[in-house]
Design an enzyme around this catalytic site. Structure first.
Site, PDB file in Angstrom:
ATOM      1  N   ASP A  73      61.914  61.643   8.570  1.00 29.24           N
ATOM      2  CA  ASP A  73      62.218  63.071   8.477  1.00 29.24           C
ATOM      3  C   ASP A  73      63.246  63.357   7.389  1.00 29.24           C
ATOM      4  OD1 ASP A  73      64.252  61.791   9.920  1.00 29.24           O
ATOM      5  OD2 ASP A  73      64.319  63.257  11.541  1.00 29.24           O
ATOM      6  N   ASP A 123      69.817  60.450   4.995  1.00 22.15           N
ATOM      7  CA  ASP A 123      71.180  60.970   4.943  1.00 22.15           C
ATOM      8  C   ASP A 123      72.041  59.873   4.280  1.00 22.15           C
ATOM      9  OD1 ASP A 123      73.226  62.838   5.601  1.00 22.15           O
ATOM     10  OD2 ASP A 123      73.662  61.798   7.453  1.00 22.15           O
ATOM     11  N   PHE A 166      73.693  70.494   7.829  1.00 21.54           N
ATOM     12  CA  PHE A 166      72.952  69.963   8.978  1.00 21.54           C
ATOM     13  C   PHE A 166      71.753  70.872   9.252  1.00 21.54           C
ATOM     14  CE2 PHE A 166      71.871  68.796  13.281  1.00 21.54           C
ATOM     15  CZ  PHE A 166      71.932  67.418  13.184  1.00 21.54           C
TER      16      PHE A 166
HETATM   17  P1  IMP Z   1      70.953  57.946   7.886  1.00 19.01           P
HETATM   18  O1  IMP Z   1      70.799  56.634   8.552  1.00 19.01           O
HETATM   19  O2  IMP Z   1      72.407  58.326   7.726  1.00 19.01           O
HETATM   20  O3  IMP Z   1      70.208  58.074   6.581  1.00 19.01           O
HETATM   21  O4  IMP Z   1      70.467  59.037   8.891  1.00 19.01           O
HETATM   22  C1  IMP Z   1      69.150  59.326   9.054  1.00 19.01           C
HETATM   23  C2  IMP Z   1      68.942  59.943  10.422  1.00 19.01           C
HETATM   24  O5  IMP Z   1      70.030  60.806  10.803  1.00 19.01           O
HETATM   25  C3  IMP Z   1      67.725  60.817  10.391  1.00 19.01           C
HETATM   26  O6  IMP Z   1      66.566  60.073  10.693  1.00 19.01           O
HETATM   27  C4  IMP Z   1      68.059  61.866  11.410  1.00 19.01           C
HETATM   28  O7  IMP Z   1      67.676  61.411  12.683  1.00 19.01           O
HETATM   29  C5  IMP Z   1      69.548  62.000  11.379  1.00 19.01           C
HETATM   30  N1  IMP Z   1      69.983  63.138  10.543  1.00 19.01           N
HETATM   31  C6  IMP Z   1      70.653  63.082   9.380  1.00 19.01           C
HETATM   32  N2  IMP Z   1      70.896  64.297   8.890  1.00 19.01           N
HETATM   33  C7  IMP Z   1      70.337  65.169   9.770  1.00 19.01           C
HETATM   34  C8  IMP Z   1      70.249  66.613   9.815  1.00 19.01           C
HETATM   35  O8  IMP Z   1      70.702  67.362   8.921  1.00 19.01           O
HETATM   36  N3  IMP Z   1      69.594  67.135  10.882  1.00 19.01           N
HETATM   37  C9  IMP Z   1      69.069  66.364  11.877  1.00 19.01           C
HETATM   38  N4  IMP Z   1      69.119  65.024  11.874  1.00 19.01           N
HETATM   39  C10 IMP Z   1      69.761  64.435  10.826  1.00 19.01           C
HETATM   40 MG    MG Z   2      65.202  60.183  12.214  1.00 18.40          MG
END
Ligand code: IMP
Ligand code: MG
Length: 177
Positions: free
Chosen positions: A98, A101, A150
């Site tokens: 999805d 981040d 977010f």
């Molecule tokens: P990462 O491991 O920091 O790249 O985070 C990825 C995961 O964090 C995604 O698969 C989402 O589940 C969650 N996430 C990060 N940013 C958002 C956001 O803006 N809205 C909702 N979920 C988020």
């Molecule tokens: Mg996710």
């Protein structure tokens, strides 16, 4: 449907972009039979739409990871909580996420899936928050680059809610202390 915040990406924009991503994947994988691996739960709606935009013999599977901490304040520690049901050995795999981040979830998944010897491994993310990247990741197909806010909707949640919005909205309540 009424959303919790300002609309960032409308349903029509998502639909148009998903069609373009599907066309790019169809072109790149012509003559092959890729496996889409959706990352639960956030990518379930995107994966469901994307697979219908790719007119190839294609399989669909899911896996689930948990990152410790809350959705707005992830700790960066990632763990596999539910595995694939298919073998991906020798297959052309496209991970469908999805949102990227920090990049920690996807780099964990990439490493994990690479150990199973797929023929190829690519990544397709609906959203990319480039400004928040902490670990380097190569994203092969990106829906939209978005600012550091977010967001919810189209599968993305805040504490389990708002996944059913048809658009992507900015949740106006900050990221916590
Ligand atoms: P990462 O491991 O920091 O790249 O985070 C990825 C995961 O964090 C995604 O698969 C989402 O589940 C969650 N996430 C990060 N940013 C958002 C956001 O803006 N809205 C909702 N979920 C988020
Ligand atoms: Mg996710």
């Amino acid at each position: 449907m009424e959303g919790p915040g300002r609309i960032l990406i409308s349903h029509d924009e998502i639909t148009a972009r998903v069609a373009e991503l599907g066309e790019a994947i169809r072109r790149d994988y012509a003559g092959r039979a890729p496996v889409l691996v959706g990352v639960l739960k956030g990518a379930v709606i995107f994966a469901a739409d994307l697979i219908r935009a790719i007119p190839l013999p294609i399989s669909l599977d899911f896996m689930s990871v948990s990152s410790y901490g809350s959705s707005t304040r992830p700790s960066g520690v990632v763990r596999l909580s539910s595995d694939l049901s298919l073998s991906i050995e020798g297959r052309d795999v496209i991970i469908v996420e999805d949102i990227i981040d920090s990049g920690r979830t996807i780099s964990y998944l990439r490493r994990n899936l690479a150990t199973r010897h797929p023929r190829s491994l690519a990544l397709c993310a609906l959203l990319d928050k480039v400004a928040r990247r902490e670990v380097e990741v190569t994203v092969d197909y990106i829906g939209f680059v978005i600012p550091d806010e977010f967001v919810v909707g189209y599968g993305l949640d805040d504490d389990g809610l708002h996944r059913n919005l048809r658009h992507i909205a900015v949740l106006e309540r900050g990221r916590g202390p």
